[in-house]
Design a protein around this motif. Structure first.
Motif, mmCIF file in Angstrom:
data_model
loop_
_atom_site.group_PDB
_atom_site.id
_atom_site.type_symbol
_atom_site.label_atom_id
_atom_site.label_comp_id
_atom_site.label_asym_id
_atom_site.label_seq_id
_atom_site.Cartn_x
_atom_site.Cartn_y
_atom_site.Cartn_z
ATOM 1 N N MET A 1 10.125 35.561 37.306
ATOM 2 C CA MET A 1 9.291 34.879 38.271
ATOM 3 C C MET A 1 9.937 34.958 39.640
ATOM 4 N N ASN A 2 9.153 35.192 40.627
ATOM 5 C CA ASN A 2 9.651 35.214 41.996
ATOM 6 C C ASN A 2 9.914 33.784 42.443
ATOM 7 N N GLU A 3 11.183 33.456 42.703
ATOM 8 C CA GLU A 3 11.525 32.097 43.092
ATOM 9 C C GLU A 3 11.762 31.996 44.600
ATOM 10 N N SER A 4 11.112 32.878 45.360
ATOM 11 C CA SER A 4 11.235 32.803 46.808
ATOM 12 C C SER A 4 10.247 31.788 47.355
ATOM 13 N N ALA A 5 10.424 31.433 48.600
ATOM 14 C CA ALA A 5 9.602 30.408 49.237
ATOM 15 C C ALA A 5 8.162 30.877 49.392
ATOM 16 N N THR A 6 7.245 29.936 49.280
ATOM 17 C CA THR A 6 5.833 30.218 49.505
ATOM 18 C C THR A 6 5.507 29.963 50.971
ATOM 19 N N ALA A 7 4.257 30.209 51.338
ATOM 20 C CA ALA A 7 3.818 29.947 52.710
ATOM 21 C C ALA A 7 3.950 28.460 53.054
ATOM 22 N N THR A 8 3.894 27.587 52.055
ATOM 23 C CA THR A 8 4.022 26.149 52.295
ATOM 24 C C THR A 8 5.482 25.714 52.320
ATOM 25 N N GLY A 9 6.394 26.627 52.071
ATOM 26 C CA GLY A 9 7.811 26.286 52.038
ATOM 27 C C GLY A 9 8.275 25.777 50.682
ATOM 28 N N LEU A 10 7.369 25.699 49.712
ATOM 29 C CA LEU A 10 7.750 25.242 48.380
ATOM 30 C C LEU A 10 8.334 26.389 47.570
ATOM 31 N N ARG A 11 9.318 26.059 46.769
ATOM 32 C CA ARG A 11 9.911 27.056 45.876
ATOM 33 C C ARG A 11 10.599 26.337 44.725
ATOM 34 N N LEU A 12 10.800 27.079 43.654
ATOM 35 C CA LEU A 12 11.561 26.591 42.505
ATOM 36 C C LEU A 12 12.909 27.268 42.504
ATOM 37 N N VAL A 13 13.932 26.519 42.111
ATOM 38 C CA VAL A 13 15.265 27.094 41.956
ATOM 39 C C VAL A 13 15.868 26.552 40.659
ATOM 40 N N PRO A 14 16.694 27.359 40.000
ATOM 41 C CA PRO A 14 17.376 26.863 38.798
ATOM 42 C C PRO A 14 18.325 25.719 39.162
ATOM 43 N N VAL A 15 18.585 24.865 38.195
ATOM 44 C CA VAL A 15 19.585 23.816 38.367
ATOM 45 C C VAL A 15 20.946 24.461 38.132
ATOM 46 N N THR A 16 21.844 24.267 39.093
ATOM 47 C CA THR A 16 23.169 24.887 39.060
ATOM 48 C C THR A 16 24.234 23.810 39.261
ATOM 49 N N PRO A 17 25.497 24.145 39.067
ATOM 50 C CA PRO A 17 26.546 23.166 39.372
ATOM 51 C C PRO A 17 26.489 22.691 40.835
ATOM 52 N N GLU A 18 26.056 23.575 41.729
ATOM 53 C CA GLU A 18 26.007 23.230 43.155
ATOM 54 C C GLU A 18 24.899 22.227 43.484
ATOM 55 N N LEU B 1 11.741 22.575 45.614
ATOM 56 C CA LEU B 1 12.218 22.403 46.982
ATOM 57 C C LEU B 1 11.096 22.622 47.972
ATOM 58 N N ALA B 2 11.103 21.833 49.035
ATOM 59 C CA ALA B 2 10.257 22.044 50.203
ATOM 60 C C ALA B 2 11.241 22.393 51.307
#
Length: 162
Positions: free
Chosen positions: A1-18, A59-60
């Protein structure tokens, strides 16, 4: 899945230690706490269930607005059923305080649907607590329909992805 930002600025990212601390800091409204497990429980379940769990932060821009966890290809059959009933769907959706009614939940559901389609799935499942304070209307507006099944005290619903 493309996890880059959408036109609305919303995106998904994996949960990481950071971003783990940001993930567990996501809190729903107090009147919704009985409707969805806290993110910490979801992350513990993701650890236990391994590859069938798909946890993501919503994320937004760079701001965390929510958390989702999908389940992917989980055998839903009961007992000694000879034929597995593999299902995928939305397991958890936690939209943070002050972030609801902004399209983040709809975005999350559509991203889970896209991931299920990418993996060859044609149906998406969700379960929710019924009742006036619950998310039933939200899911119905997104095309889900009750299956007549329950899991625990939750209603099971499905959406056709074809």
């Amino acid at each position: 899945m493309n996890e880059s930002a959408t036109a609305t600025g919303l995106r998904l990212v994996p949960v990481t230690p950071e971003n783990f601390d940001d993930a567990v800091a996501v809190k729903v409204r107090r009147d919704q706490e009985h409707l969805v497990a806290p993110v910490m429980k979801s992350l513990a379940q993701a650890y236990v269930f391994g590859a069938s769990a798909w946890p993501r932060l919503i994320l937004a821009g760079d701001r965390v607005v929510g958390f989702l966890m999908a389940f992917l290809d989980v055998d839903w059959s009961q007992g000694a059923c000879a034929t597995p009933d593999l299902r995928s769907g939305l397991w958890r959706l936690n939209i943070g305080l002050g972030e609801q009614q902004r399209g983040h939940g709809r975005y999350a559901v559509e991203q889970v649907a896209a991931e299920i389609r990418r993996r060859g799935g044609t149906k998406m499942f969700v379960s929710y607590h019924p009742g006036p304070a619950g998310p039933q209307d939200f899911y119905l507006r997104l095309g889900f329909r009750a299956t007549g099944e329950t899991t625990g005290d939750q209603t099971v619903a499905v959406r056709d992805l074809t």
